[in-house]
Design a protein around this motif. Structure first.
Motif, PDB file in Angstrom:
ATOM      1  N   LEU A  84      41.161  34.285  44.476  1.00 22.96           N
ATOM      2  CA  LEU A  84      42.321  34.399  44.030  1.00 22.96           C
ATOM      3  C   LEU A  84      43.474  34.329  43.671  1.00 22.96           C
ATOM      4  CD1 LEU A  84      39.953  37.789  42.424  1.00 22.96           C
ATOM      5  CD2 LEU A  84      39.325  34.909  42.022  1.00 22.96           C
ATOM      6  N   GLU A  85      44.087  34.656  44.629  1.00 24.57           N
ATOM      7  CA  GLU A  85      45.069  35.207  45.393  1.00 24.57           C
ATOM      8  C   GLU A  85      45.823  33.798  46.389  1.00 24.57           C
ATOM      9  OE1 GLU A  85      48.767  37.787  47.604  1.00 24.57           O
ATOM     10  OE2 GLU A  85      46.602  38.307  48.432  1.00 24.57           O
ATOM     11  N   ASP A  98      42.826  41.710  45.117  1.00 17.39           N
ATOM     12  CA  ASP A  98      42.083  40.227  45.072  1.00 17.39           C
ATOM     13  C   ASP A  98      41.565  40.041  46.038  1.00 17.39           C
ATOM     14  OD1 ASP A  98      43.893  40.303  42.795  1.00 17.39           O
ATOM     15  OD2 ASP A  98      45.561  38.427  42.973  1.00 17.39           O
TER      16      ASP A  98
END
Lengths: 440, 192
Positions: A84-85, A98
């Protein structure tokens, strides 16, 4: 467990401890003495970079680290597509939430910087995602074409930070490359990285060569060659290619192993059909006989402190394992299980002996304590033999030969725990692997 | 003396043939006396060179048989190939093996310019270094037997190949048994 990376003596790489590992105890720690636990889920995004050349290197380095860690069986490298990050600067804390969502236990965030055409910096920080702590921060300065070894050194640093034990990824394997069917084989001495990359032939290949083993400094190899139809032990310098016959004796010399200090060679010498173990001082070239039994005495291997020797003998009627002091005194049989034992190798940690055992028509690799207790058979097949230890004594690789006229030979790997059986990548058929110590 | 006898014989003839004398067969003319040559000086002839014949071929000579004294002949006289076989993890010679080696020794005694490298071989059912030792022991067994049969050790040399040179790839007892052998690798012409 956090620790400051040792500053290693360097050839092409300069390794610095960066910033610093945070205070004391992290929560993430792998106990590699246990069998296969759930592997640690680790996220290794491609290393950050500015230029395209750096980005290519960053992706290659991350790929090698993921593959190293996965092969150890202790880690599951998460698919970067799920992340996600996307960090833009590794000097800031990641967004741990995340990483928890993608079920990462640990995160490696890295970066490539170009200092000059011939010098790059490879940096990474290892994070314990649940504790939100940095476990390690390391910078390597190296040349761009040395990126692969740098990646292996990063893998070693990560492995060490998470297991508390030294790694084994920046190491090489010398082996015998094989071609042809069983009845018409050609064998050549070859070397490769522990992950099968950079395979190189070390000798021309006109003579039969067998059983290579590394010196403690990883720079020379001793092996058996049938040069001039005279089976004898030779020493080869890997870098210079210089080759040297170690003593010209009337009978065959074979089964060489160097002592842990590299100053002497232990080998078997054959005279009129009798096979005994001798030690050769490599400076004076004088030899001392250690066994005198008329039986077969072969395959001697030193303990890491150089004080003891394990060897193979059929003096009791069948091939079994024995230990003795380095001067040949105090011989003790240590194998008492079912079957026939051979090819003993003392672990670099000093606490175990690996061996090949045959019973009921099968050959397998096993381990036992140095006094013969706690024997465990780890593998079994038509023919498993020639075990050799990883530099940290946690993994054993060995030759596996398949039944049949074609008689395929491969190198396989198993953890000391008996878990994580897998094939080791080799360019073709291969046998007689020997694992180097960690490279300097 | 001669004269007297002749006279006596004439008297007898006269008395016996008083009535009608039969014709006296003519005496054969004496053969001409030839001078016998003086005996030649007889040279002392050397005794004949004694050489053993090669062993008798068992049946009618086959034109396809190898030339006597050739490496092929040595193999043929050894029973097909100059190889003796061993039991699993054994290096002692069976009666059959001794028989083959006796024939090899006899051959090498006749063709005494030959030398041999005796190769010791093992099957794949053992680890590499142990098998090198086992092969060395097998080669030594063969060499020692040939020496006991009168072959000079100077004509023989041993080498162990362990399990590196199998002749039969079959992964069965039949194949393995063939691979456990001592092979007399004959060389003609002196150098080994």
């Amino acid at each position: 467990m956090t620790r400051i990376t040792r500053i290693l003596p360097i050839l092409a790489i300069w390794l610095f401890t960066l910033l610093l590992s945070l205070p004391a105890q992290a929560q993430l720690e792998i106990d590699i003495t246990k069998g296969n636990l759930d592997p640690v889920q680790i996220a290794v995004p491609d290393f950050l970079a500015t230029t395209q050349a750096e980005r290519d290197l960053g992706a290659q380095i991350a790929t090698v680290i993921r593959a190293d860690l996965e092969r150890s069986g202790l880690f599951k490298a998460l698919d970067p597509a799920s992340f996600l990050e996307t960090q833009t600067n590794i000097d800031y804390k990641p967004t741990f939430a995340d990483w928890r969502v993608v079920k990462a236990d640990a995160l490696v965030s890295g970066r490539i910087k170009t200092e000059s055409a011939s010098r790059i910096l490879v940096e990474f920080r290892l994070w314990d995602v649940f504790a939100g702590q940095q476990l390690k921060g390391v910078r390597f300065a190296t040349t761009p074409d040395n990126w692969r070894r740098t990646a292996h050194k990063a893998s070693d640093a990560i492995y060490e930070a998470l297991t508390g034990e030294s790694g084994y990824f920046d190491s090489r394997i010398v082996f015998i490359d094989e071609k042809g069917p069983k009845t018409n084989k050609t064998k050549r001495l070859a070397i490769m990285d522990q992950d099968g990359e950079n395979p190189v032939y070390l000798l021309g290949g006109s003579d039969l060569v067998l059983t290579p083993r590394f010196s403690p400094n990883s720079q020379t190899i001793v092996y058996l060659s049938y040069e001039n139809d005279n089976p004898n032990v030779y020493l080869l310098d890997i870098e210079t290619g210089r080759r040297e016959l170690l003593g010209d004796f009337p009978g065959m010399t074979y089964a060489p192993h160097l002592s842990p200090d590299g100053k002497s060679l232990i080998l078997t010498m054959e005279r009129r059909g009798n096979n005994d173990i001798y030690v050769m001082d490599l400076t004076s070239r004088s030899t001392t006989r250690l066994t005198t039994d008329p039986a077969i005495d072969v395959s001697a291997s030193y303990s890491p402190d150089g004080k003891k020797i394990v060897f193979n003998s059929d003096r009791g009627g069948t091939p079994q394992l024995y230990t003795m002091d380095a001067n040949g005194k105090n011989v003790k049989r240590i194998s008492f299980g079912k079957g026939r034992y051979s090819a003993p190798i003392w672990s670099p940690r000093g606490d175990k002996i690996a061996f090949a055992r045959s019973a009921d028509g099968k050959f397998g690799i096993g381990v036992m304590d140095v006094d013969g207790r706690n024997e465990r058979i780890l593998t079994e097949s038509y023919l498993d033999e020639s075990p050799t230890w990883s530099p940290n004594g946690r993994v054993i690789i060995f030759s596996r030969e398949y039944r049949g006229v074609e008689g395929r030979n491969e190198v396989w790997s198993i953890d000391l725990t008996g878990q994580n059986l897998r094939r080791v990548e080799t360019p073709g058929m291969a046998s007689d692997p020997a694992w180097s110590p960690l490279l300097p | 003396m001669k004269h007297y006898l002749m006279g006596g014989a004439a008297l007898l003839v006269l008395s016996a043939c008083a009535t009608k004398p039969e014709p006296v067969p003519e005496m054969p003319a004496p053969e001409p006396v030839t001078q016998t040559p003086p005996p030649e000086i007889i040279q002392q002839t050397p005794p004949p060179v004694v050489q053993q014949l090669p062993p008798v071929v068992e049946s009618i000579p086959d034109p396809n048989l190898p030339n006597p004294g050739s490496i092929e002949d040595f193999a043929y006289q050894s029973g097909g190939e100059p190889r003796v076989f061993f039991g699993y993890d054994q290096f002692d010679l069976s009666p059959e093996a001794r028989d083959v080696l006796r024939r090899q020794a006899n051959w090498m005694k006749i063709y005494n310019n030959s030398t041999a490298v005796i190769e010791g071989h093992a099957d794949e059912r053992g680890t590499r270094e142990y098998n090198l030792a086992l092969g060395a022991r097998r080669a030594e067994s063969v060499q020692a037997f040939l020496v006991s049969q009168g072959i000079s050790p100077n004509r023989l040399r041993t080498i162990s190949y362990g399990k590196e040179r199998p002749i039969d790839g079959r992964p069965s007892e039949t194949g393995w048994a063939r691979n456990r052998n001592g092979y007399t690798n004959l060389r003609l012409g002196g150098t080994s």
